[in-house]
Design a protein around this motif. Structure first.
Motif, PDB file in Angstrom:
ATOM      1  N   UNK A 103      72.629  63.840  61.915  1.00  0.00           N
ATOM      2  CA  UNK A 103      73.485  63.921  60.722  1.00  0.00           C
ATOM      3  C   UNK A 103      74.899  64.313  61.100  1.00  0.00           C
ATOM      4  N   UNK A 104      75.028  65.293  61.992  1.00  0.00           N
ATOM      5  CA  UNK A 104      76.357  65.745  62.425  1.00  0.00           C
ATOM      6  C   UNK A 104      77.064  64.621  63.180  1.00  0.00           C
ATOM      7  N   UNK A 105      76.338  63.955  64.078  1.00  0.00           N
ATOM      8  CA  UNK A 105      76.940  62.863  64.850  1.00  0.00           C
ATOM      9  C   UNK A 105      77.401  61.736  63.936  1.00  0.00           C
ATOM     10  N   UNK A 106      76.598  61.412  62.912  1.00  0.00           N
ATOM     11  CA  UNK A 106      76.959  60.333  61.987  1.00  0.00           C
ATOM     12  C   UNK A 106      78.223  60.687  61.205  1.00  0.00           C
ATOM     13  N   UNK A 107      78.335  61.940  60.782  1.00  0.00           N
ATOM     14  CA  UNK A 107      79.516  62.367  60.035  1.00  0.00           C
ATOM     15  C   UNK A 107      80.765  62.302  60.917  1.00  0.00           C
ATOM     16  N   UNK A 108      80.652  62.756  62.156  1.00  0.00           N
ATOM     17  CA  UNK A 108      81.799  62.724  63.065  1.00  0.00           C
ATOM     18  C   UNK A 108      82.178  61.284  63.404  1.00  0.00           C
ATOM     19  N   UNK A 109      81.182  60.414  63.523  1.00  0.00           N
ATOM     20  CA  UNK A 109      81.475  59.002  63.781  1.00  0.00           C
ATOM     21  C   UNK A 109      82.270  58.391  62.628  1.00  0.00           C
ATOM     22  N   UNK A 110      81.894  58.736  61.404  1.00  0.00           N
ATOM     23  CA  UNK A 110      82.629  58.251  60.241  1.00  0.00           C
ATOM     24  C   UNK A 110      84.088  58.694  60.290  1.00  0.00           C
ATOM     25  N   UNK A 111      84.306  59.928  60.696  1.00  0.00           N
ATOM     26  CA  UNK A 111      85.682  60.441  60.777  1.00  0.00           C
ATOM     27  C   UNK A 111      86.489  59.699  61.834  1.00  0.00           C
ATOM     28  N   UNK A 112      85.818  59.310  62.914  1.00  0.00           N
ATOM     29  CA  UNK A 112      86.499  58.547  63.958  1.00  0.00           C
ATOM     30  C   UNK A 112      86.830  57.146  63.453  1.00  0.00           C
ATOM     31  N   UNK A 124      77.535  57.259  73.149  1.00  0.00           N
ATOM     32  CA  UNK A 124      77.880  56.037  72.415  1.00  0.00           C
ATOM     33  C   UNK A 124      79.256  55.506  72.788  1.00  0.00           C
ATOM     34  N   UNK A 125      79.975  56.228  73.651  1.00  0.00           N
ATOM     35  CA  UNK A 125      81.291  55.778  74.081  1.00  0.00           C
ATOM     36  C   UNK A 125      82.417  56.081  73.116  1.00  0.00           C
ATOM     37  N   UNK A 126      82.182  56.984  72.154  1.00  0.00           N
ATOM     38  CA  UNK A 126      83.199  57.304  71.157  1.00  0.00           C
ATOM     39  C   UNK A 126      84.124  58.421  71.606  1.00  0.00           C
ATOM     40  N   UNK A 163      85.356  50.148  68.848  1.00  0.00           N
ATOM     41  CA  UNK A 163      84.262  51.107  68.735  1.00  0.00           C
ATOM     42  C   UNK A 163      82.933  50.407  69.003  1.00  0.00           C
ATOM     43  N   UNK A 164      82.136  50.982  69.927  1.00  0.00           N
ATOM     44  CA  UNK A 164      80.826  50.382  70.153  1.00  0.00           C
ATOM     45  C   UNK A 164      79.879  50.684  69.012  1.00  0.00           C
ATOM     46  N   UNK A 165      78.890  49.828  68.815  1.00  0.00           N
ATOM     47  CA  UNK A 165      77.877  50.064  67.810  1.00  0.00           C
ATOM     48  C   UNK A 165      76.693  50.754  68.468  1.00  0.00           C
ATOM     49  N   UNK A 166      75.989  51.565  67.695  1.00  0.00           N
ATOM     50  CA  UNK A 166      74.736  52.119  68.186  1.00  0.00           C
ATOM     51  C   UNK A 166      73.759  50.959  68.386  1.00  0.00           C
ATOM     52  N   UNK A 167      72.816  51.073  69.338  1.00  0.00           N
ATOM     53  CA  UNK A 167      71.888  49.964  69.603  1.00  0.00           C
ATOM     54  C   UNK A 167      71.143  49.493  68.363  1.00  0.00           C
ATOM     55  N   UNK A 168      70.681  50.402  67.527  1.00  0.00           N
ATOM     56  CA  UNK A 168      69.923  49.965  66.345  1.00  0.00           C
ATOM     57  C   UNK A 168      70.815  49.207  65.372  1.00  0.00           C
ATOM     58  N   UNK A 169      72.129  49.559  65.315  1.00  0.00           N
ATOM     59  CA  UNK A 169      73.055  48.849  64.437  1.00  0.00           C
ATOM     60  C   UNK A 169      73.235  47.409  64.908  1.00  0.00           C
TER      61      UNK A 169
END
Length: 228
Positions: free
Chosen positions: A14-23, A61-63, A80-86
């Motif tokens: 959840x934390x990683x997803x939120x930080x990814x959104x901010x990036x 994830x290379x972010x 920005x790279x995508x996560x593998x599942x994406x």
């Protein structure tokens, strides 16, 4: 001996997803330092171990990357790279939207998808769950997962145009005025329930119409004008 406590849930996701959104939205632009572990612990109310795992996910994830002075920063110029599942989810979504997979068609199993895309079965299962949550897949019982909709083709296609029109409307209505930035690709995808590849195509349409332009890495897309 007392046991060392470990995170028991997936709060780090959840934390990683939120930080990814901010990036992706540009709130944390390229080159910007990431919030410290202490700041993130306070913000999310989680342990340092959970926060460190979230930051590790972003680095894997290379972010982000750790630079001079051991300061963790948002990475630079490459897309920005995508996560593998994406990537797996978006590949399937593209096939559905293109009509390659029609409503009622059986979707490959997680094992087959894992072999096709070179990912773990758990990654493929997560991708299938994403498509279920978007309403693109449904359970077919013993037949496995099926493309949602009826065989007469009632599943909505033309999503690229629909998303482009919806975004143009937000510009026209002043929600995203001239000079402002649009939300990041992932945020738009979540808002409209589509894949990021769909969002990217929609944004390309708007750019071709001269409504927006892509800024440098981490700064998103700038609104240039309203539709006339």
């Amino acid at each position: 001996m007392p046991r060392v406590s470990k995170p028991t849930d997936h709060a780090y996701d959840t934390i990683a997803a939120e930080l990814r959104l901010r990036i992706e939205s540009g709130e944390l632009p390229a080159g910007a330092p990431m919030p410290s572990e202490s700041q993130l612990c306070r913000e999310f109310g989680k342990s340092r171990g959970t926060v460190r795992r979230a930051l590790q996910l972003l680095e894997e994830a290379g972010l982000t990357q750790v630079g001079q002075g051991q300061v963790r920063r948002v990475r630079g110029d490459e897309p920005l790279p995508h996560a593998p599942y994406e990537k797996v989810a978006e590949a399937l979504t593209a096939e559905i939207e293109a009509g390659t997979r029609r409503p009622g068609d059986k979707v490959p199993s997680a094992a087959d998808l894992a072999a096709t895309h070179g990912v773990a079965i758990g990654t493929a299962q997560r991708a299938l769950k994403v498509l279920e949550n978007r309403g693109l897949l449904t359970s077919g019982g013993v037949r496995g997962r099926l493309v949602a909709g009826s065989p007469d083709g009632s599943l909505e296609l033309g999503q690229v145009g629909q998303v482009a029109a919806a975004l143009a409307a937000t510009i026209r209505d002043g929600k995203h005025p001239v000079g402002s930035r649009l939300p990041g690709e992932r945020k738009i995808a979540e808002t409209y329930g589509v894949a990021r590849v769909t969002v990217q195509s929609a944004l390309t349409q708007l750019a071709e119409q001269g409504l927006i332009e892509r800024q440098s890495r981490g700064k998103g897309r700038l609104v240039l004008r309203q539709e006339t």
